[in-house]
Enzyme design. Structure first.
Site, mmCIF file in Angstrom:
data_model
loop_
_atom_site.group_PDB
_atom_site.id
_atom_site.type_symbol
_atom_site.label_atom_id
_atom_site.label_comp_id
_atom_site.label_asym_id
_atom_site.label_seq_id
_atom_site.Cartn_x
_atom_site.Cartn_y
_atom_site.Cartn_z
ATOM 1 N N GLN A 38 6.106 0.315 -0.162
ATOM 2 C CA GLN A 38 7.279 0.563 0.692
ATOM 3 C C GLN A 38 6.993 1.704 1.684
ATOM 4 O O GLN A 38 7.320 1.608 2.868
ATOM 5 C CB GLN A 38 8.477 0.921 -0.186
ATOM 6 C CG GLN A 38 9.654 1.515 0.582
ATOM 7 C CD GLN A 38 10.877 1.703 -0.277
ATOM 8 O OE1 GLN A 38 11.539 0.736 -0.593
ATOM 9 N NE2 GLN A 38 11.216 2.926 -0.625
ATOM 10 N N ARG A 66 15.685 2.387 -12.390
ATOM 11 C CA ARG A 66 15.640 1.207 -13.272
ATOM 12 C C ARG A 66 15.194 1.548 -14.693
ATOM 13 O O ARG A 66 15.325 0.706 -15.577
ATOM 14 C CB ARG A 66 14.728 0.139 -12.675
ATOM 15 C CG ARG A 66 15.345 -0.548 -11.463
ATOM 16 C CD ARG A 66 14.551 -1.771 -11.049
ATOM 17 N NE ARG A 66 15.240 -2.570 -10.060
ATOM 18 C CZ ARG A 66 14.999 -2.503 -8.744
ATOM 19 N NH1 ARG A 66 14.115 -1.671 -8.267
ATOM 20 N NH2 ARG A 66 15.674 -3.274 -7.908
ATOM 21 N N LEU A 106 20.805 8.913 -8.773
ATOM 22 C CA LEU A 106 19.738 9.843 -8.424
ATOM 23 C C LEU A 106 19.127 10.542 -9.637
ATOM 24 O O LEU A 106 19.821 10.882 -10.588
ATOM 25 C CB LEU A 106 20.306 10.901 -7.462
ATOM 26 C CG LEU A 106 20.953 10.320 -6.194
ATOM 27 C CD1 LEU A 106 21.550 11.438 -5.357
ATOM 28 C CD2 LEU A 106 19.953 9.514 -5.383
ATOM 29 N N GLY A 149 13.233 12.638 -9.161
ATOM 30 C CA GLY A 149 12.344 12.124 -8.111
ATOM 31 C C GLY A 149 13.036 12.207 -6.749
ATOM 32 O O GLY A 149 12.484 12.726 -5.772
ATOM 33 N N HIS A 150 14.281 11.708 -6.698
ATOM 34 C CA HIS A 150 15.048 11.785 -5.443
ATOM 35 C C HIS A 150 15.261 13.244 -5.040
ATOM 36 O O HIS A 150 15.141 13.604 -3.869
ATOM 37 C CB HIS A 150 16.440 11.155 -5.614
ATOM 38 C CG HIS A 150 16.432 9.689 -5.916
ATOM 39 N ND1 HIS A 150 16.830 9.193 -7.139
ATOM 40 C CD2 HIS A 150 16.104 8.611 -5.156
ATOM 41 C CE1 HIS A 150 16.752 7.870 -7.117
ATOM 42 N NE2 HIS A 150 16.311 7.492 -5.933
HETATM 43 O O1 PAF Z 1 13.539 3.156 -2.194
HETATM 44 C C1 PAF Z 1 14.755 2.849 -2.083
HETATM 45 O O2 PAF Z 1 15.617 3.385 -2.773
HETATM 46 C C2 PAF Z 1 15.167 1.782 -1.089
HETATM 47 O O3 PAF Z 1 14.223 0.781 -0.997
HETATM 48 C C3 PAF Z 1 15.500 2.358 0.307
HETATM 49 C C4 PAF Z 1 14.285 2.995 0.949
HETATM 50 C C5 PAF Z 1 16.621 3.370 0.190
HETATM 51 C C6 PAF Z 1 15.972 1.228 1.226
HETATM 52 O O4 PAF Z 1 17.084 0.579 0.732
#
Ligand code: PAF
Length: 284
Positions: free
Chosen positions: A153, A187, A33, A36-37
């Site tokens: 996403q 990443r 983490l 951002g998270h």
């Molecule tokens: O964005 C992410 O970290 C992943 O794609 C998620 C939404 C947790 C699904 O595995």
């Protein structure tokens, strides 16, 4: 913060919270983490009574040759960050429990998953939609927060929630950037110091595109070409795509007459990075 590893345990907790009329906020993650998270977690805390964060490196969203095995992991570090944020529950399921022997059910969001990253990571969004649908069924949130950094996403999840009648509000969280403009991503840890410097070209090119838009340019091909040129001027950067699409649907457009997403992907020093900026809405 209670750490929950069993699927049944998570379901029992969610049922209890719902019986107690608690509004459940959910932030799904793959761990390692960063700010951002944590900004998504803070948003969930602002909106909800109980916050659940999940950490699950989901094998079905990685293609052959991708980084599933070496995806960065730091459970202890993540726990202490989430504890400091006052998260209530951390859900860390096991792969064998999420995908039982004989598992064969997948969620395919057919149109929004096409193009952009969908072209370069076949099956990726199918894996994402599948695991998020499963997590929604286990955590039973009222609200789920997804970062705009992974813009395609976010739209895949919004479409899935609508199409499959999940009674869950999907809320976007703004991209958090490092001082040099690079979008925060787990990443980024793969980048060498040289590659990291080169990676600043992505946001620089997006800003350039936005400035051109702000100065009145509306033609998608002119805007795209400017961004493409900027990225291609950086050595050792392999551009995968520059796309400017409708920000709500990701449909192709020729002119920007409503909010649009400029999305880019490139390989820099063997690391694949993505970034985006929204143009034509109040704040980019
Ligand atoms: O964005 C992410 O970290 C992943 O794609 C998620 C939404 C947790 C699904 O595995």
């Amino acid at each position: 913060m209670q750490v929950v590893r069993k699927i049944e345990g998570m379901q029992e907790i969610s049922d209890r919270l719902r019986q107690e009329d608690k509004r459940i906020g959910f932030v799904p993650t793959m761990g390692y983490l960063h700010e951002g998270h944590l900004s998504l977690v803070r948003k969930a805390k602002d909106l909800c009574d109980s916050v659940v964060v999940s950490i699950f490196v989901n094998p079905t969203q990685f293609g052959p040759g991708e980084d599933f095995e070496r995806y960065p992991r730091d459970e202890e570090g993540d726990k202490s960050k989430l504890e400091q944020e006052g998260v209530d529950f951390l859900f860390i399921p096991e792969i064998r429990d999420m995908y039982l022997l004989g598992y064969q059910t997948y969620v395919d969001v057919t149109e929004v998953s096409k193009g952009l990253c969908g072209d370069f990571r076949p099956g990726h969004f199918r894996g994402v939609a599948t695991v998020v649908a499963k997590l929604f069924n286990l955590v039973k949130p009222h609200v789920a927060i997804f970062g705009e950094k992974d813009y395609q996403q976010l739209l895949v999840i919004k479409r899935m929630a609508k199409d499959l009648n999940f009674d869950i509000e999907i809320i976007p969280g703004r991209t958090v950037r490092e001082e040099d403009g690079i979008a925060m991503s787990s990443r980024n840890t793969y980048l060498s110091p040289e590659a990291r410097k080169k990676a600043t070209v992505l946001y620089r090119s997006l800003r350039k595109g936005k400035e051109l838009f702000d100065s009145g340019e509306r033609d998608v091909s002119t805007l795209s070409q400017t961004i493409r040129k900027e990225i291609e001027s950086e050595e050792d950067v392999t551009l995968q795509y520059v796309e400017i699409r409708d920000a709500e649907t990701l449909e192709r457009i020729e002119r920007v007459n409503r909010p649009a997403a400029i999305a880019v992907a490139a390989i820099i020093g063997s690391v694949r990075l993505i970034d985006n900026i929204i143009i034509g809405r109040d704040q980019g």
